[in-house]
Design a protein around this motif. Structure first.
Motif, PDB file in Angstrom:
ATOM      1  N   ARG A  98     -30.200  41.449 100.640  1.00 28.46           N
ATOM      2  CA  ARG A  98     -29.092  40.504 100.741  1.00 28.46           C
ATOM      3  C   ARG A  98     -28.083  40.797  99.633  1.00 28.46           C
ATOM      4  O   ARG A  98     -28.425  40.807  98.461  1.00 28.46           O
TER       5      ARG A  98
ATOM      6  N   LEU B  59     -21.448  44.466 108.150  1.00 24.73           N
ATOM      7  CA  LEU B  59     -22.811  44.315 107.653  1.00 24.73           C
ATOM      8  C   LEU B  59     -22.966  43.075 106.777  1.00 24.73           C
ATOM      9  O   LEU B  59     -24.091  42.646 106.491  1.00 24.73           O
ATOM     10  N   ALA B  60     -21.851  42.522 106.321  1.00 21.17           N
ATOM     11  CA  ALA B  60     -21.911  41.335 105.472  1.00 21.17           C
ATOM     12  C   ALA B  60     -22.563  40.181 106.236  1.00 21.17           C
ATOM     13  O   ALA B  60     -22.292  39.965 107.416  1.00 21.17           O
TER      14      ALA B  60
ATOM     15  N   ASP C 159     -22.308  43.246 100.574  1.00 23.03           N
ATOM     16  CA  ASP C 159     -21.423  42.129 100.225  1.00 23.03           C
ATOM     17  C   ASP C 159     -21.953  41.383  98.995  1.00 23.03           C
ATOM     18  O   ASP C 159     -22.459  40.283  99.121  1.00 23.03           O
TER      19      ASP C 159
ATOM     20  N   TYR D  38     -31.797  48.409 101.162  1.00 24.68           N
ATOM     21  CA  TYR D  38     -31.728  47.162 101.904  1.00 24.68           C
ATOM     22  C   TYR D  38     -31.798  45.953 100.971  1.00 24.68           C
ATOM     23  O   TYR D  38     -32.487  45.985  99.953  1.00 24.68           O
TER      24      TYR D  38
ATOM     25  N   GLU E 217     -29.274  43.623 105.914  1.00 21.84           N
ATOM     26  CA  GLU E 217     -28.066  44.145 105.278  1.00 21.84           C
ATOM     27  C   GLU E 217     -28.450  45.354 104.407  1.00 21.84           C
ATOM     28  O   GLU E 217     -29.484  45.349 103.749  1.00 21.84           O
TER      29      GLU E 217
ATOM     30  N   THR F  99     -25.481  39.769 107.395  1.00 20.64           N
ATOM     31  CA  THR F  99     -26.345  40.092 108.522  1.00 20.64           C
ATOM     32  C   THR F  99     -27.795  40.247 108.081  1.00 20.64           C
ATOM     33  O   THR F  99     -28.099  40.420 106.902  1.00 20.64           O
TER      34      THR F  99
END
Length: 401
Positions: A101, A366-367, A105, A99, A372, A369
């Motif tokens: 950020r 998933l970008a 992406d 998990y 992510e 979000t």
């Protein structure tokens, strides 16, 4: 096949990249990690350019083509950390997922191709034809493909693989994106006597209705239509208490299809305004592309009109078919599809005409979000995909799995 030790090294590299926050304009920490990895692994070159883009190169023993693996290292913000179950910069592992950020992406892909390129060069003892380049581009979330212009100018690649999320499929096309601005001008006056002025918002509304009546551009084989969607509207003065607005600015998102140019996109909109002026010569309006300007972490300024072309590489091209065969030979069964969103391919394929495909781990949705993530199995698998690409185009003395 990668052994457990190699898989652990790949996962650790991805965790390091995720733990380094790299919002657009703040990518230096990730750039430093990439440079450190490449220098430790004896890349022939590892450096950053004026914008802070990262570039690295591994040279084969024989002449051949230059292939570039490209991914952006900036991410959208994660200021809503309280909404995340996993800290966006803790790079936590749970249930076979990593998990953070930027996981999908697209730091997962960046880690995977850094690792795959070094491993391929090492296991072949550099006995391949050509040069393997890797890059980490900045400010992609603001300007898709703009900083990539410096990369292609420096590398001059023959082939490009972008690592945007593709669910392990091979992406051969992408809609482009333009941001269009409609501006209307009126005459201010007191709102108690509106007949003494000209309301710029009413003028904009009339034009908007005509724009919405235009049929969207369609193109056979392209992923989606060339839609035009209103995204923002502002008037001046603001706040406008008791004042008829003298100015209105409307922003539209326009999704582009292959071959569309700046001129061809604006022409039908300008034609609407010209036609409306025949009935109302006082109408004052214009359309243009919006422009943006951002400061890079190096201090350089990156600026561009927001026009990012679409692109398509024929599915039956030698490049696509060679990669597909190599991937299938490893036991995978990718589909040939297209991206619905914009990528650095807008420059490589859309502007520069370089054959380009997209292959990346993770789902497109998933970008950007909360929570992510990337599947660890996909992270390992996409690194094998990139090895398959290298087997297909670099003519190694012996193929690597």
């Amino acid at each position: 096949m990668m052994d457990r030790l190699e898989q652990g090294e790949l996962i650790a590299l991805c965790q390091d990249l995720l733990a380094a926050r790299s919002y657009s304009g703040e990518e230096k920490a990730v750039a430093d990690l990439m440079i450190a990895f490449m220098r430790a692994k004896h890349f022939d070159m590892a450096y950053t350019d004026e914008y802070g883009n990262v570039l690295g190169c591994l040279r084969g023993k024989r002449p051949g083509r230059r292939i570039l693996f490209d991914g952006h290292i900036d991410t959208v913000r994660a200021d809503n950390a309280a909404d995340w179950r996993h800290d966006p910069f803790a790079a936590e592992l749970e249930g076979g997922r990593l998990y953070g950020r930027g996981a999908a992406d697209m730091k997962g892909a960046v880690a995977a191709y850094l690792f795959a390129a070094e491993r391929f060069a090492r296991l072949t003892n550099r006995d391949f034809a050509g040069e393997i380049w890797v890059s980490g581009t900045v400010h992609e979330e603001c300007f898709e493909g703009v900083s990539a212009r410096k990369i292609s100018a420096a590398v001059k690649p023959d082939l490009v693989v972008i690592g945007e999320a593709s669910e392990m499929n091979i992406k051969c096309s992408q809609r482009g994106r333009a941001e269009i601005c409609l501006e209307t001008y009126g005459v201010p006056c007191h709102s108690a006597n509106p007949e003494k002025g000209v309301n710029a918002v009413y003028a904009a509304c009339r034009i908007i209705d005509r724009f919405r009546a235009l049929p969207p551009v369609e193109q056979e084989g392209m992923f989606g239509k060339g839609i035009l969607e209103l995204t923002d509207i502002r008037s001046a003065p603001y706040p406008g208490a008791s004042v008829v607005p003298h100015y209105c600015r409307v922003t539209f998102d326009r999704r582009l299809l292959v071959g569309e140019t700046r001129e061809s996109v604006l022409a039908p909109l300008q034609a609407v305004i010209d036609e409306m002026r025949k009935d109302d010569p006082t109408l004052k309006a214009k359309v243009s592309f919006t422009a943006g300007e951002e400061q890079c972490y190096t201090g350089a300024v990156i600026a561009a009109d927001r026009f990012f072309p679409a692109w398509r590489v024929p599915a039956d091209s030698d490049f696509v078919q060679a990669v597909r065969k190599a991937v299938c030979d490893m036991g995978y069964h990718p589909q040939l599809t297209g991206y619905s969103f914009c990528t650095n391919g807008s420059h490589y394929a859309g502007e520069a005409g370089i054959p380009c495909i997209g292959i990346g781990p993770g789902r497109e949705n998933l970008a950007h979000t909360v929570d992510e993530y990337i599947e660890l199995d996909e992270l390992v698998a996409v690194s094998r995909y990139y090895t398959a690409v290298l087997n297909a185009v670099m003519d190694p003395a012996a193929a690597i799995d």
